[in-house]
Scaffold this motif. Structure first.
Motif, mmCIF file in Angstrom:
data_model
loop_
_atom_site.group_PDB
_atom_site.id
_atom_site.type_symbol
_atom_site.label_atom_id
_atom_site.label_comp_id
_atom_site.label_asym_id
_atom_site.label_seq_id
_atom_site.Cartn_x
_atom_site.Cartn_y
_atom_site.Cartn_z
ATOM 1 N N ALA A 15 0.775 -1.194 0.087
ATOM 2 C CA ALA A 15 0.106 0.073 -0.030
ATOM 3 C C ALA A 15 0.835 1.141 0.059
ATOM 4 O O ALA A 15 0.564 2.248 -0.703
ATOM 5 N N ALA A 16 1.993 1.349 0.872
ATOM 6 C CA ALA A 16 2.810 2.531 0.684
ATOM 7 C C ALA A 16 3.505 2.590 -0.603
ATOM 8 O O ALA A 16 3.660 3.453 -1.101
ATOM 9 N N LEU A 17 3.881 1.391 -1.050
ATOM 10 C CA LEU A 17 4.530 1.580 -2.238
ATOM 11 C C LEU A 17 3.564 2.020 -3.519
ATOM 12 O O LEU A 17 3.880 3.006 -4.184
ATOM 13 N N ALA A 18 2.350 1.632 -3.342
ATOM 14 C CA ALA A 18 1.381 2.220 -4.301
ATOM 15 C C ALA A 18 1.203 3.878 -4.145
ATOM 16 O O ALA A 18 1.008 4.633 -5.096
ATOM 17 N N TRP A 19 1.039 4.413 -2.946
ATOM 18 C CA TRP A 19 1.144 5.710 -2.654
ATOM 19 C C TRP A 19 2.108 6.167 -3.329
ATOM 20 O O TRP A 19 2.181 7.499 -3.695
ATOM 21 N N LEU A 20 3.480 5.771 -2.873
ATOM 22 C CA LEU A 20 4.675 6.324 -3.425
ATOM 23 C C LEU A 20 4.655 6.470 -5.110
ATOM 24 O O LEU A 20 4.848 7.617 -5.652
ATOM 25 N N VAL A 21 4.086 5.411 -5.619
ATOM 26 C CA VAL A 21 4.019 5.329 -7.135
ATOM 27 C C VAL A 21 3.090 6.585 -7.709
ATOM 28 O O VAL A 21 3.316 7.315 -8.731
ATOM 29 N N ALA A 70 6.209 12.775 -12.231
ATOM 30 C CA ALA A 70 7.676 13.459 -11.999
ATOM 31 C C ALA A 70 8.640 12.622 -12.777
ATOM 32 O O ALA A 70 9.350 13.136 -13.584
ATOM 33 N N LEU A 71 8.682 10.971 -12.631
ATOM 34 C CA LEU A 71 9.577 10.234 -13.264
ATOM 35 C C LEU A 71 9.321 10.273 -14.778
ATOM 36 O O LEU A 71 10.334 10.198 -15.573
ATOM 37 N N GLY A 72 8.110 10.479 -15.003
ATOM 38 C CA GLY A 72 7.932 10.389 -16.627
ATOM 39 C C GLY A 72 8.339 11.764 -17.370
ATOM 40 O O GLY A 72 8.877 11.643 -18.409
ATOM 41 N N VAL A 73 8.345 12.748 -16.568
ATOM 42 C CA VAL A 73 8.863 14.276 -17.042
ATOM 43 C C VAL A 73 10.330 14.200 -17.207
ATOM 44 O O VAL A 73 11.024 14.517 -18.145
ATOM 45 N N GLY A 117 4.900 17.959 -20.619
ATOM 46 C CA GLY A 117 3.027 17.821 -19.981
ATOM 47 C C GLY A 117 2.703 16.484 -20.293
ATOM 48 O O GLY A 117 1.904 15.870 -19.733
ATOM 49 N N LEU A 118 2.782 16.073 -21.634
ATOM 50 C CA LEU A 118 2.574 14.727 -22.417
ATOM 51 C C LEU A 118 2.994 13.687 -21.442
ATOM 52 O O LEU A 118 2.103 12.699 -20.902
ATOM 53 N N ALA A 119 4.367 13.675 -20.944
ATOM 54 C CA ALA A 119 4.880 12.802 -20.228
ATOM 55 C C ALA A 119 4.217 12.666 -18.704
ATOM 56 O O ALA A 119 4.122 11.468 -18.251
ATOM 57 N N LEU A 136 1.053 10.987 -19.046
ATOM 58 C CA LEU A 136 1.296 9.468 -19.229
ATOM 59 C C LEU A 136 1.918 8.792 -17.929
ATOM 60 O O LEU A 136 1.268 7.845 -17.720
ATOM 61 N N GLY A 137 2.479 9.700 -17.200
ATOM 62 C CA GLY A 137 2.888 9.115 -16.065
ATOM 63 C C GLY A 137 1.806 8.902 -15.017
ATOM 64 O O GLY A 137 1.712 7.750 -14.361
ATOM 65 N N PHE A 138 0.676 9.712 -15.182
ATOM 66 C CA PHE A 138 -0.527 9.585 -14.546
ATOM 67 C C PHE A 138 -1.220 8.354 -14.696
ATOM 68 O O PHE A 138 -1.568 7.429 -13.999
ATOM 69 N N VAL A 139 -1.188 7.970 -16.258
ATOM 70 C CA VAL A 139 -2.069 6.734 -16.499
ATOM 71 C C VAL A 139 -0.978 5.524 -16.106
ATOM 72 O O VAL A 139 -1.731 4.468 -15.539
ATOM 73 N N ILE A 140 0.160 5.607 -16.149
ATOM 74 C CA ILE A 140 0.832 4.607 -15.752
ATOM 75 C C ILE A 140 0.780 4.118 -14.247
ATOM 76 O O ILE A 140 0.833 3.186 -13.908
ATOM 77 N N ALA A 141 0.609 5.251 -13.315
ATOM 78 C CA ALA A 141 0.627 5.169 -12.088
ATOM 79 C C ALA A 141 -0.839 4.407 -11.869
ATOM 80 O O ALA A 141 -0.716 3.541 -10.906
ATOM 81 N N ILE A 142 -1.764 4.784 -12.689
ATOM 82 C CA ILE A 142 -3.161 3.988 -12.166
ATOM 83 C C ILE A 142 -2.935 2.452 -12.450
ATOM 84 O O ILE A 142 -3.448 1.676 -11.745
ATOM 85 N N VAL A 143 -2.344 2.261 -13.625
ATOM 86 C CA VAL A 143 -1.938 0.776 -13.829
ATOM 87 C C VAL A 143 -1.021 0.265 -12.887
ATOM 88 O O VAL A 143 -1.606 -1.158 -12.514
ATOM 89 N N ALA A 144 -0.005 0.859 -12.368
ATOM 90 C CA ALA A 144 0.837 0.103 -11.403
ATOM 91 C C ALA A 144 -0.007 0.007 -9.979
ATOM 92 O O ALA A 144 0.209 -1.050 -9.569
ATOM 93 N N LYS A 145 -0.887 1.053 -9.824
ATOM 94 C CA LYS A 145 -1.413 0.914 -8.680
ATOM 95 C C LYS A 145 -2.850 -0.207 -8.702
ATOM 96 O O LYS A 145 -2.871 -0.973 -7.690
ATOM 97 N N LEU A 146 -3.393 -0.317 -9.749
ATOM 98 C CA LEU A 146 -4.277 -1.506 -10.121
ATOM 99 C C LEU A 146 -3.504 -2.776 -9.781
ATOM 100 O O LEU A 146 -3.903 -3.710 -9.324
ATOM 101 N N GLY A 147 -2.119 -2.831 -10.343
ATOM 102 C CA GLY A 147 -1.835 -4.119 -9.996
ATOM 103 C C GLY A 147 -1.194 -4.537 -8.752
ATOM 104 O O GLY A 147 -1.207 -5.602 -8.138
#
Length: 159
Positions: A59-65, A71-74, A128-130, A133-144
């Motif tokens: 849960a903490a890892l998901a919060w961090l993601v 920021a990492l995408g940027v 901005g695009l990155a 995209l980072g936001f979308v990737i975060a949702i996928v990672a949090k779902l996982g």
């Protein structure tokens, strides 16, 4: 009383799963709270302290993601440090703007930071695009991570 707590646990888990996708709800913390409550109601017989600790770590890892993905995408697209900082600030301030703010905040922050740093509209658009995209990737990672939490809990409960 036990039935009420069981209902609270299940509602927290369901709301948490929704919160993984809907940014205004604290998704994985709610899932963790519901799973912890179920383990506690069972006296930690089926799901012990080590398993609850693993769930808390996930849960903490998901919060961090959630906060670092934009920021990492940027940073990955070679944007400036101001764009990375802008994405982080935008993510935090976006919470105040509701659903739209949480989605758009990192994008605006990264774009503004890059414009201030380099005044390049093309690079600002990439930043901005990155962030988006980072936001979308975060949702996928949090779902996982959320489904991993549910799977670990289910295995501990059943085995």
């Amino acid at each position: 009383m036990e039935l009420l707590l069981l209902i609270v646990a299940v509602v927290a888990i369901v709301a948490g799963i929704a919160g993984v996708i809907l940014p205004l709800l604290p998704g994985t913390p709610l899932v963790f709270a519901g799973l912890w409550l179920l383990a506690w109601l069972d006296g930690y017989v089926r799901v012990g302290g080590v398993t609850v600790g693993v769930l808390g770590t996930l849960a903490a890892l998901a919060w961090l993601v959630d906060y670092l993905a934009s920021a990492l995408g940027v940073k990955r697209v070679g944007a400036s440090g101001l764009a990375v900082t802008g994405a982080l600030v935008g993510a935090v301030l976006g919470i105040l703007g509701g659903f739209i703010g949480v989605v758009v905040g990192p994008i605006i922050g990264a774009t503004a930071g890059e414009l201030i740093a380099r005044r390049s509209h093309g690079q600002a658009a990439r930043a901005g695009l990155a962030a988006g995209l980072g936001f979308v990737i975060a949702i996928v990672a949090k779902l996982g991570l959320t489904f991993a939490m549910l799977g670990i809990f289910a295995l501990a409960w059943l085995v």
